[in-house]
Design an enzyme around this catalytic site. Structure first.
Site, PDB file in Angstrom:
ATOM      1  N   HIS A  72       0.841  -1.207   0.000  1.00  0.00           N
ATOM      2  CA  HIS A  72       0.000   0.000   0.000  1.00  0.00           C
ATOM      3  C   HIS A  72       0.874   1.253   0.000  1.00  0.00           C
ATOM      4  CE1 HIS A  72      -4.143  -1.646   1.401  1.00  0.00           C
ATOM      5  NE2 HIS A  72      -3.566  -2.447   0.533  1.00  0.00           N
ATOM      6  N   TYR A 201      -9.206   5.543   7.504  1.00  0.00           N
ATOM      7  CA  TYR A 201      -9.323   5.901   8.926  1.00  0.00           C
ATOM      8  C   TYR A 201     -10.321   7.051   9.001  1.00  0.00           C
ATOM      9  CZ  TYR A 201      -5.017   3.246   9.912  1.00  0.00           C
ATOM     10  OH  TYR A 201      -4.074   2.247  10.059  1.00  0.00           O
ATOM     11  N   PRO A 293      -4.216   0.305  18.746  1.00  0.00           N
ATOM     12  CA  PRO A 293      -3.948  -0.198  17.388  1.00  0.00           C
ATOM     13  C   PRO A 293      -4.038   0.848  16.273  1.00  0.00           C
ATOM     14  CG  PRO A 293      -6.053  -1.023  18.202  1.00  0.00           C
ATOM     15  CD  PRO A 293      -5.403  -0.319  19.340  1.00  0.00           C
ATOM     16  N   LYS A 297       1.145  -0.272  15.090  1.00  0.00           N
ATOM     17  CA  LYS A 297       2.554  -0.392  15.491  1.00  0.00           C
ATOM     18  C   LYS A 297       2.887  -1.611  16.364  1.00  0.00           C
ATOM     19  CE  LYS A 297       4.318   3.107  13.425  1.00  0.00           C
ATOM     20  NZ  LYS A 297       4.070   2.577  12.088  1.00  0.00           N
ATOM     21  N   TYR A 384       3.959   6.448  10.013  1.00  0.00           N
ATOM     22  CA  TYR A 384       3.088   5.331   9.655  1.00  0.00           C
ATOM     23  C   TYR A 384       3.885   4.227   8.947  1.00  0.00           C
ATOM     24  CZ  TYR A 384      -1.141   2.824   8.385  1.00  0.00           C
ATOM     25  OH  TYR A 384      -2.114   1.854   8.288  1.00  0.00           O
TER      26      TYR A 384
END
Ligand code: RFL
Ligand code: PHB
Length: 391
Positions: A72, A201, A293, A297, A384
């Site tokens: 991704h 998100y 979550p 990580k 990220y």
């Protein structure tokens, strides 16, 4: 039995450590309290950083991940009824993440372990650790009505947050830092195509939502829920309705629903135990630290801990104590950065009961800034995809 390293816990941390030690020619045994099927039945992480991918490759278990995993290059943030793309690849200087489930990582590690004839003791009861302040630590456990003992040089505590290794350390030698969030995540796994080719998100006035996936035919979705909620009280239809409400109109329209294969609620917690080494005992992964979550990580930190630990132990057997002396400090530097990022992203994306309209306006302003400032989106992207491993 006598081995060089006794590993407690056959989650991703324990299994990956076992594989890396095997590559380094170090003999280890894994002691796990559950069955292999139980361990594989836990649906957890989905996003791997490049550093985790590299460690799985170094352990010789990356082939299926490269074949079936999904690379991704971006994530999408949804707020105010609109979606905004964060271009992870461009902003991070060419990095991406790998979407490949923790279940599959665990399965690959278990298969490799079996194929190499390495020993894992499953369904071990009453596991206890002794004498780790000496050079001859001992692990004891029961199987059926027989008690067994393992003598070793080192113990690796990879037994997760609820394990026994961290709690075996005298309270005066360990400091715990904790924050518990006033909500949980209700997660659903379903055999349906993902709503979007990238993770979404979503910050919504009804609460956070996340659209993730395991493959192009298997989706993983979450909605923020109350800590009093019970998964069994959520019908599939109620879950899909709630998720749809928290997405932008195009995603809500595109969502393909189906029966939930798994449905569970996870509490959210930030936790760090310091230090991570006590004589010949090393804590790694969730045994030492927990992140909410949102930042994806937890599994990645478990992998980087055991990356440092396997290297430190290999150095020890070559005659240098440098790696084991610096293990705790090296891990914690990385852990606290991931804690900070996970706390920040959680705070930005969830509805907090106590913050009121002022808090919501601040979130909206920060999200607006985040998607319109290259500097701000670069900070998100860099964290990220994962910070580089310290060498
Ligand atoms: P685990 O996986 O908990 O494994 C510990 C193992 O130890 C065993 N054990 C014992 N064995 C012997 N004796 C005892 N007394 C024992 N007590 C326990 C347990 O049975 C188990 O097999 O810890 P480990 O290996 O450190 O791995 C950590 C990860 O599992 C965890 O950090 C991640 O799943 C967190 N996480 C995510 N991490 C990511 O990097 N990316 C993600 O996208 C992501 N998503 C998530 C997540 C965790 C979630 N939940 C459910 C908390 C999503 C969710 C919903
Ligand atoms: C998941 O796919 O389970 C997942 C993905 C990203 C997260 C958390 C969980 O941040």
């Amino acid at each position: 039995m006598r081995v060089q390293v006794a590993i407690i816990g056959a989650g991703p941390a324990g299994l990956l450590l076992g594989a890396l030690l095997h590559r380094a020619g170090i003999a280890a045994v894994i002691v796990e309290q559950r069955s292999a099927d139980y361990v594989l039945g836990r649906i957890r992480a989905g996003v791997l950083e490049q550093t985790t991918v590299d460690l799985l490759d170094a352990a010789g278990v990356g082939a299926r991940m490269h074949h079936e995993g999904l690379l991704h290059d971006g994530i999408q943030l949804c707020f105010g009824g609109m979606r905004h793309r964060i271009d992870l690849k461009t902003l991070s200087g060419g990095k991406h993440v790998m979407v490949y489930g923790q279940t599959e990582v665990t399965r690959d590690l278990m298969h490799a372990r079996d194929a190499a004839g390495l020993k894992t003791i499953y369904e071990a009861d009453h596991v206890s650790i002794h004498d780790f302040e000496s050079t001859r630590p001992i692990v004891r456990y029961r199987r059926g009505n027989k008690t067994d003992e393992i003598e070793c040089d080192f113990i690796a505590g990879c037994d997760g947050f609820h394990g026994i290794t961290r709690t075996s350390v005298p309270a005066s030698a360990i400091h715990a830092h904790e924050r518990v969030y006033p909500f949980g995540w209700l997660g659903v796994l379903s055999q349906t195509p993902p709503v979007s080719h990238e993770l979404i998100y979503s910050n919504h006035e009804r609460g956070f939502a996340l659209c993730s996936m395991r493959s192009m035919v298997l989706s993983r979705y979450y909605v923020q829920c109350s800590l009093d909620d019970k998964a069994e009280n959520w019908s599939d239809a109620a879950f899909w309705d709630e998720l749809r409400r928290r997405l932008d109109p195009a995603a809500a329209e595109a969502l393909v629903t189906g029966p939930a294969i798994e449905k569970s609620i996870a509490p959210l917690r930030s936790f760090v135990a310091e230090p991570m080494r006590f004589g010949r005992l090393f804590l790694a992964g969730d045994a030492a630290h927990i992140v909410p979550p949102t930042g994806a990580k937890g599994l990645n930190l478990a992998a980087s801990d055991v990356g440092y630990l396997s290297r430190a132990l290999a150095e020890f057997y070559r005659g240098s104590e440098d790696g084991i002396s610096h293990y705790s400090e090296r891990c914690l530097r990385r852990v606290w950065k991931a804690e900070r990022f996970s706390w920040w992203f959680t705070s930005l994306m969830h509805r907090f009961p106590e913050t009121g309209v002022f808090g919501q306006r601040l979130q909206a302003a920060e999200l607006d800034y985040l998607v319109h400032s290259t500097a701000a989106s670069t900070v998100l992207a860099e964290n990220y995809v994962g910070l580089p491993l310290e060498v």
